[in-house]
Design a protein around this motif. Structure first.
Motif, short mmCIF file in Angstrom:
data_model
loop_
_atom_site.label_atom_id
_atom_site.label_comp_id
_atom_site.label_asym_id
_atom_site.label_seq_id
_atom_site.Cartn_x
_atom_site.Cartn_y
_atom_site.Cartn_z
N CYS A 157 0.84 -1.20 0.00
CA CYS A 157 0.00 0.00 0.00
C CYS A 157 0.87 1.24 0.00
N GLU A 158 0.60 2.15 -0.92
CA GLU A 158 1.35 3.40 -0.98
C GLU A 158 1.17 4.21 0.32
N LYS A 159 2.15 5.06 0.58
CA LYS A 159 2.08 5.93 1.74
C LYS A 159 1.24 7.17 1.41
N PRO A 160 0.75 7.93 2.41
CA PRO A 160 0.66 7.48 3.79
C PRO A 160 -0.33 6.32 3.89
N LEU A 161 -0.18 5.52 4.92
CA LEU A 161 -0.95 4.28 5.01
C LEU A 161 -2.44 4.53 4.90
N ALA A 162 -2.94 5.60 5.52
CA ALA A 162 -4.38 5.88 5.52
C ALA A 162 -4.57 7.38 5.70
N ASN A 163 -5.83 7.78 5.82
CA ASN A 163 -6.13 9.20 6.04
C ASN A 163 -6.37 9.53 7.51
N GLY A 173 4.50 1.51 1.25
CA GLY A 173 5.50 1.90 0.26
C GLY A 173 6.20 3.22 0.53
N PHE A 174 7.14 3.23 1.44
CA PHE A 174 8.03 4.37 1.63
C PHE A 174 9.27 4.13 0.78
N ASN A 175 9.20 4.50 -0.50
CA ASN A 175 10.22 4.10 -1.46
C ASN A 175 11.59 4.72 -1.21
N TYR A 176 11.64 5.87 -0.51
CA TYR A 176 12.95 6.51 -0.33
C TYR A 176 13.88 5.70 0.58
N ARG A 177 13.33 4.80 1.35
CA ARG A 177 14.19 3.88 2.10
C ARG A 177 15.07 3.06 1.15
N ARG A 178 14.61 2.92 -0.10
CA ARG A 178 15.32 2.06 -1.06
C ARG A 178 16.30 2.83 -1.95
N VAL A 179 16.52 4.12 -1.68
CA VAL A 179 17.65 4.81 -2.31
C VAL A 179 18.93 4.20 -1.73
N PRO A 180 19.82 3.64 -2.56
CA PRO A 180 21.00 2.98 -2.00
C PRO A 180 21.80 3.85 -1.03
N ARG A 220 17.72 16.68 10.80
CA ARG A 220 16.95 17.74 10.15
C ARG A 220 16.63 17.32 8.72
N VAL A 221 15.37 17.49 8.36
CA VAL A 221 14.89 17.04 7.06
C VAL A 221 13.97 18.10 6.45
N THR A 222 14.18 18.40 5.17
CA THR A 222 13.28 19.28 4.44
C THR A 222 12.86 18.59 3.15
N TYR A 223 11.61 18.82 2.76
CA TYR A 223 11.09 18.29 1.50
C TYR A 223 10.31 19.43 0.85
N LEU A 224 10.88 20.01 -0.21
CA LEU A 224 10.36 21.23 -0.81
C LEU A 224 9.95 20.98 -2.25
N GLN A 225 8.73 21.41 -2.61
CA GLN A 225 8.25 21.39 -3.98
C GLN A 225 7.58 22.73 -4.29
N ALA A 273 4.98 12.69 5.41
CA ALA A 273 5.03 11.25 5.73
C ALA A 273 6.38 10.67 5.37
N HIS A 274 6.92 11.06 4.22
CA HIS A 274 8.23 10.57 3.80
C HIS A 274 9.33 10.98 4.78
N ILE A 275 9.33 12.26 5.17
CA ILE A 275 10.46 12.72 5.98
C ILE A 275 10.36 12.24 7.43
N VAL A 276 9.13 12.05 7.92
CA VAL A 276 8.98 11.43 9.25
C VAL A 276 9.51 10.00 9.21
N ASP A 277 9.11 9.25 8.17
CA ASP A 277 9.59 7.87 8.08
C ASP A 277 11.10 7.82 7.94
N LEU A 278 11.68 8.69 7.12
CA LEU A 278 13.13 8.68 6.93
C LEU A 278 13.87 9.04 8.21
N ALA A 279 13.37 10.02 8.95
CA ALA A 279 14.02 10.40 10.20
C ALA A 279 14.05 9.22 11.17
N GLN A 280 12.93 8.54 11.32
CA GLN A 280 12.87 7.41 12.25
C GLN A 280 13.68 6.23 11.73
N TYR A 281 13.64 5.99 10.42
CA TYR A 281 14.39 4.89 9.81
C TYR A 281 15.89 5.09 9.99
#
Length: 398
Positions: free
Chosen positions: A110-116, A141-148, A169-174, A203-211
């Motif tokens: 299941c793609e992230k975030p898991l639910a609403n 599916g938190f795919n950024y964990r799979r960046v080598p 510290r994490v930023t995600y800017l678009q 969701a991505h940056i929270v997961d990456l910080a904890q991972y």
């Protein structure tokens, strides 16, 4: 194992995917490629793709290499040639589809975030736990964990190369919402997306910080903002509405940006920024982890590189150095190209597919699990709660 032309062919793993837009295309690339890049114990077969628009889903099936198309995801679940259901739909449908798929005896991605919501995510975890007893697995599916480079960073941190962690510290800017006339898509409607930049990017940056830290967030303090509160509706002009050039506009019900701080279980501090209103930033994910013995930094725009500072070296020649993560003994790189030949964004979905297939074949729990997705959902809910409380504040005197 099947024998074919004196070759041993692994058993088929029929994949059914629900959704065919951006994430559907990315996941299709992963399923199409993974068996060619890696030697797998099971053979992923793109069996069927589902979507509500019959013409569009048939076109997607042909373009992305799916053998069949359905207009009802329930029909996909009923098929005997589907063993794994891959959910790439808006968040408001994740819980219903995932729970039904698990109850139908399927594995689930299941793609992230898991639910609403936390409640939906909790129901999904309960369904996954019951299915696990029957031998099924479920992964978010938190795919950024799979960046080598990021997988390598996790290994370096886990090995103690940074010592006790102090800061993450994490930023995600678009910038795709900077234009106030960008249309009111489902991602800007709370009933479909759950939240805005917070759920999409946060969701991505929270997961990456904890991972990367190998520990969980235990507290947050947040601010959120919606800068453009109305946008043009996708159904176009509406008679009698002239103030906006004859185009009907509807309310934006999610955040454009979220900024928050956090504390990890060890006491390390974390800072986060997620926005879709940063002019000039297309997909700028950056992070840095500081510890007592060193630091690691990563920039998605240079995703084959990791910056590493070894604080134990003499100051006369210490400094950040570039690690080019393309060696065959770096994570996932054994399947790809000679050193120096970099990978791209799409490879993260190939790696995600590989890890899930191997977990299914071995009967082990895939990571990140639905329980990991629930943990992220709880952090996102805490961020929203904090932002709501912090929305009324007393200005600092001049």
């Amino acid at each position: 194992m099947e024998q074919r032309d004196n070759r041993t062919v692994p058993p088929a793993l029929g994949v059914g995917m629900v959704g065919y837009a951006f994430m559907g295309a990315a996941h299709s690339q992963g399923w199409r490629t993974v068996g060619h890049a890696f030697d797998l114990p099971l053979r992923p077969v793109p069996a069927v793709i589902a979507g509500r628009d019959a013409h569009a889903v048939r076109a997607a099936a042909g373009k992305y290499g799916w053998a069949a198309a359905e207009t009802d995801w329930r029909a996909l679940l009923a098929r005997d040639d589907v063993h794994l259901v891959d959910i790439c739909t808006p968040g408001d449908t994740h819980a219903e589809i995932a729970i039904a798929a698990l109850e139908a005896g399927k594995h689930v991605l299941c793609e992230k975030p898991l639910a609403n919501s936390v409640a939906e995510a909790e129901a999904m975890v309960r369904a996954a736990e019951a299915a696990r007893e029957r031998g099924q697995v479920a992964m978010v599916g938190f795919n950024y964990r799979r960046v080598p480079a990021l997988t390598h960073a996790r290994r370096l941190i886990a090995a103690g190369r940074l010592g006790t962690l102090r800061h993450v510290r994490v930023t995600y800017l678009q910038d795709w919402l900077v234009d106030p006339d960008f249309p009111l898509t489902w991602r800007l409607q709370r009933e479909h997306a759950g939240s805005g930049a917070l759920g999409d990017l946060g969701a991505h940056i929270v997961d990456l910080a904890q991972y990367l830290a190998g520990e969980l967030l235990v507290g947050v303090s947040a601010q959120m903002e919606t800068f453009v509160d109305e946008r043009p509706c996708l159904d176009g002009p509406s008679a009698g509405l002239s103030a906006a050039g004859g185009t009907r506009r509807g309310p934006v019900t999610v955040d454009d940006a979220a900024v928050f701080t956090g504390r990890l279980a060890s006491g390390a501090l974390a800072t986060f920024e997620a926005t879709r209103m940063a002019s000039g930033r297309k997909n700028a994910l950056r992070l840095e982890v500081n510890g007592e013995h060193g630091s690691l930094a990563f920039d998605l725009e240079r995703l084959n590189e990791l910056s590493y500072y070894d604080g134990t070296e003499p100051g006369t020649h210490a400094g950040f150095r570039r690690i080019l993560v393309t060696e065959p003994d770096h994570p996932y790189l054994e399947a790809w190209w000679p050193p120096g030949h970099g990978l791209g964004y799409e490879h993260t979905f190939v790696h995600q597919a590989r890890d899930l297939v191997e977990a299914i074949a071995s009967g082990t729990d895939p990571m990140p699990s639905f329980a990991d997705g629930l943990q992220v959902q709880r952090v996102l809910a805490a961020v929203e709660e904090s932002a709501e409380k912090n929305s009324v504040y007393t200005p600092i005197p001049a």
